[in-house]
Design a protein around this motif. Structure first.
Motif, short mmCIF file in Angstrom:
data_model
loop_
_atom_site.label_atom_id
_atom_site.label_comp_id
_atom_site.label_asym_id
_atom_site.label_seq_id
_atom_site.Cartn_x
_atom_site.Cartn_y
_atom_site.Cartn_z
N LEU A 1 43.21 47.83 39.16
CA LEU A 1 42.28 47.57 40.27
C LEU A 1 42.26 46.09 40.65
O LEU A 1 42.53 45.73 41.79
N ILE A 2 41.92 45.22 39.68
CA ILE A 2 41.72 43.81 39.99
C ILE A 2 41.89 42.97 38.73
O ILE A 2 41.66 43.46 37.61
N TYR A 3 42.33 41.73 38.93
CA TYR A 3 42.55 40.80 37.82
C TYR A 3 41.80 39.50 38.11
O TYR A 3 41.86 38.98 39.23
N PHE A 4 41.10 39.01 37.10
CA PHE A 4 40.42 37.72 37.18
C PHE A 4 41.08 36.72 36.23
O PHE A 4 41.43 37.06 35.09
N GLN A 5 41.20 35.49 36.72
CA GLN A 5 41.54 34.37 35.85
C GLN A 5 40.37 33.41 36.00
O GLN A 5 40.19 32.81 37.06
N GLY A 6 39.60 33.27 34.95
CA GLY A 6 38.33 32.56 35.11
C GLY A 6 37.45 33.35 36.06
O GLY A 6 37.33 34.57 35.94
N ASN A 7 36.86 32.66 37.03
CA ASN A 7 35.98 33.32 38.00
C ASN A 7 36.70 33.74 39.28
O ASN A 7 36.08 34.37 40.14
N SER A 8 37.96 33.41 39.39
CA SER A 8 38.67 33.75 40.63
C SER A 8 39.55 34.98 40.41
O SER A 8 39.95 35.29 39.28
N ALA A 9 39.82 35.67 41.49
CA ALA A 9 40.58 36.93 41.44
C ALA A 9 41.89 36.76 42.20
O ALA A 9 41.96 37.08 43.40
N PRO A 10 42.94 36.28 41.53
CA PRO A 10 44.21 36.10 42.22
C PRO A 10 44.90 37.39 42.62
O PRO A 10 45.81 37.37 43.45
N ASP A 11 44.51 38.50 42.02
CA ASP A 11 45.15 39.77 42.37
C ASP A 11 44.07 40.85 42.45
O ASP A 11 43.55 41.28 41.44
N LYS A 12 43.77 41.25 43.67
CA LYS A 12 42.83 42.35 43.88
C LYS A 12 43.51 43.47 44.65
O LYS A 12 42.87 44.25 45.35
N SER A 13 44.82 43.54 44.48
CA SER A 13 45.63 44.46 45.28
C SER A 13 45.37 45.92 44.96
O SER A 13 45.70 46.79 45.76
N GLY A 14 44.78 46.22 43.80
CA GLY A 14 44.57 47.60 43.41
C GLY A 14 43.26 48.21 43.87
O GLY A 14 43.06 49.42 43.71
N LEU A 15 42.38 47.41 44.44
CA LEU A 15 41.10 47.98 44.90
C LEU A 15 41.39 49.00 45.99
O LEU A 15 42.02 48.68 47.00
N PRO A 16 40.92 50.25 45.83
CA PRO A 16 41.34 51.32 46.74
C PRO A 16 40.71 51.27 48.13
O PRO A 16 41.28 51.81 49.07
N SER A 17 39.57 50.64 48.28
CA SER A 17 38.94 50.56 49.60
C SER A 17 37.93 49.43 49.59
O SER A 17 37.64 48.84 48.54
N ASP A 18 37.38 49.15 50.76
CA ASP A 18 36.40 48.04 50.82
C ASP A 18 35.05 48.44 50.23
O ASP A 18 34.12 47.64 50.20
N ARG A 19 34.94 49.67 49.75
CA ARG A 19 33.71 50.05 49.03
C ARG A 19 33.70 49.48 47.61
O ARG A 19 32.66 49.44 46.97
N PHE A 20 34.87 49.04 47.17
CA PHE A 20 35.02 48.50 45.82
C PHE A 20 35.02 46.98 45.87
O PHE A 20 35.74 46.38 46.69
N SER A 21 34.24 46.37 44.98
CA SER A 21 34.25 44.91 44.87
C SER A 21 33.98 44.54 43.42
O SER A 21 33.46 45.35 42.64
N ALA A 22 34.35 43.34 43.05
CA ALA A 22 34.11 42.88 41.69
C ALA A 22 33.87 41.39 41.71
O ALA A 22 34.36 40.68 42.60
N GLU A 23 33.08 40.95 40.76
CA GLU A 23 32.87 39.52 40.60
C GLU A 23 32.82 39.19 39.11
O GLU A 23 32.61 40.06 38.25
N ARG A 24 33.02 37.90 38.87
CA ARG A 24 32.93 37.40 37.50
C ARG A 24 32.23 36.07 37.54
O ARG A 24 32.57 35.22 38.37
N THR A 25 31.29 35.88 36.67
CA THR A 25 30.50 34.65 36.66
C THR A 25 30.61 33.97 35.31
O THR A 25 30.69 34.66 34.26
#
Lengths: 115, 114
Positions: free
Chosen positions: B46-70
Motif C-alpha cells: 500500500l504505502i512506504y514511509f521513510q521517517g515521516n515522509s512517504a516516498p512511495d504511496k503507489s499501492g493505495l487503491p483509491s483516494d479513500r485511503f490515506s496514511a500518516e506517520r508522526t
C-alpha cells in the motif's frame, strides 16, 4: 514491475519428510533480494530465509534451504525433516536493491505437515 | 524487545463508516510499510514511509485511503467511506535503514465491513 508466482496453492507432507515449495519471478532488475516468509494462523509474517541475487551460494538456515537459479528466475524452498510446527502459509517475496524497498509477494502455498 | 504492534486486532464496521488502523513500529526502525492481505491472497503493498515522509504511496487503491506517520514512529492508516471490498487483513512492517534490512511484521488488523 516485478511479479512473483507460486504455482502450488496447497501441499501436504508426512512429518519428518522433505518438501520443496516452488517460486518463480519475473524482473528486469539485476540486483535484488528474495525471501521466504512463513505465516502461521496467528497471522504474523515470519522471515524464514533470504537470498541476495549477487550471491551464487544458496542460503541455508538450519532445516531450511533454497535452490536459487538466477538465469531461470527460480527460487524454491526446501524444508528438511519437516515438523508439525512448519504447518503454515509460505510466501515467496521479491525486493529490488536500493535501500528500503517494498516487498512483492506471491500468492502463497498452504503447507500442512501430517503427523 | 517489543515487536511491531498493531491495533485494533479486529475491527468490524458498517459500510460507509471511516476507520483508523494504528501501527507502532520497532524502536529505531525508520522505514515503515503498510500491506493489505485479502482472503486467500498474498500481500499487496500500500504505502512506504521513510521517517515521516512517504516516498512511495503507489499501492493505495483509491483516494479513500490515506496514511500518516508522526515523530518518525507511529503510523495510522485511514480508510474513509469504507466499502465491502476493503475487508482484509492490514499488515504493518518496519525495518532499520539501509540495504537488505529485513522487514518485521505485526500481527495485522482484520477489518470486516458489513
Amino acid at each position: 514491475a516485478q511479479t512473483v508466482t507460486q504455482s502450488q496453492p496447497e501441499m501436504s507432507v508426512q512429518e519428518a519428510e522433505t518438501v520443496t515449495l516452488s517460486c518463480t519471478y519475473d524482473t528486469s532488475e539485476n540486483n535484488y533480494y528474495l525471501f521466504w516468509y512463513k505465516q502461521p494462523p496467528s497471522r504474523q509474517m515470519i522471515l524464514v530465509i533470504r537470498q541476495e541475487a549477487y550471491k551464487q551460494q544458496n542460503a541455508t538456515e538450519n532445516r531450511f534451504s533454497v535452490n536459487f537459479q538466477k538465469a531461470a528466475k527460480s527460487f524454491s524452498l526446501k524444508i528438511s525433516d519437516s515438523q508439525l510446527g512448519d504447518t503454515a502459509m509460505y510466501f515467496c517475496a521479491f525486493m529490488k536493491q536500493g535501500g528500503n524497498e517494498k516487498l512483492t509477494f506471491g500468492t502463497g502455498t498452504r503447507l500442512t505437515i501430517i503427523p | 524487545g517489543a515487536g511491531v504492534s498493531q491495533s485494533p486486532s479486529n475491527k468490524v464496521t458498517e459500510k460507509g463508516k471511516d476507520v483508523e488502523l494504528r501501527c507502532d513500529p520497532i524502536s529505531g526502525h525508520t522505514a515503515l510499510y503498510w500491506y493489505r492481505q485479502s482472503l486467500g491472497q498474498g500481500l499487496e503493498f500500500l504505502i512506504y514511509f521513510q521517517g515521516n515522509s512517504a516516498p512511495d504511496k503507489s499501492g493505495l487503491p483509491s483516494d479513500r485511503f490515506s496514511a500518516e506517520r508522526t515523530g518518525g514512529s507511529v503510523s495510522t492508516l485511514t480508510i474513509q467511506r469504507t466499502q465491502q471490498e476493503d475487508s482484509a487483513v492490514y499488515l504493518c512492517a518496519s525495518s532499520l535503514p539501509g540495504f537488505n534490512q529485513p522487514q518485521h511484521f505485526g500481527d495485522g488488523t482484520r477489518l470486516s465491513i458489513l
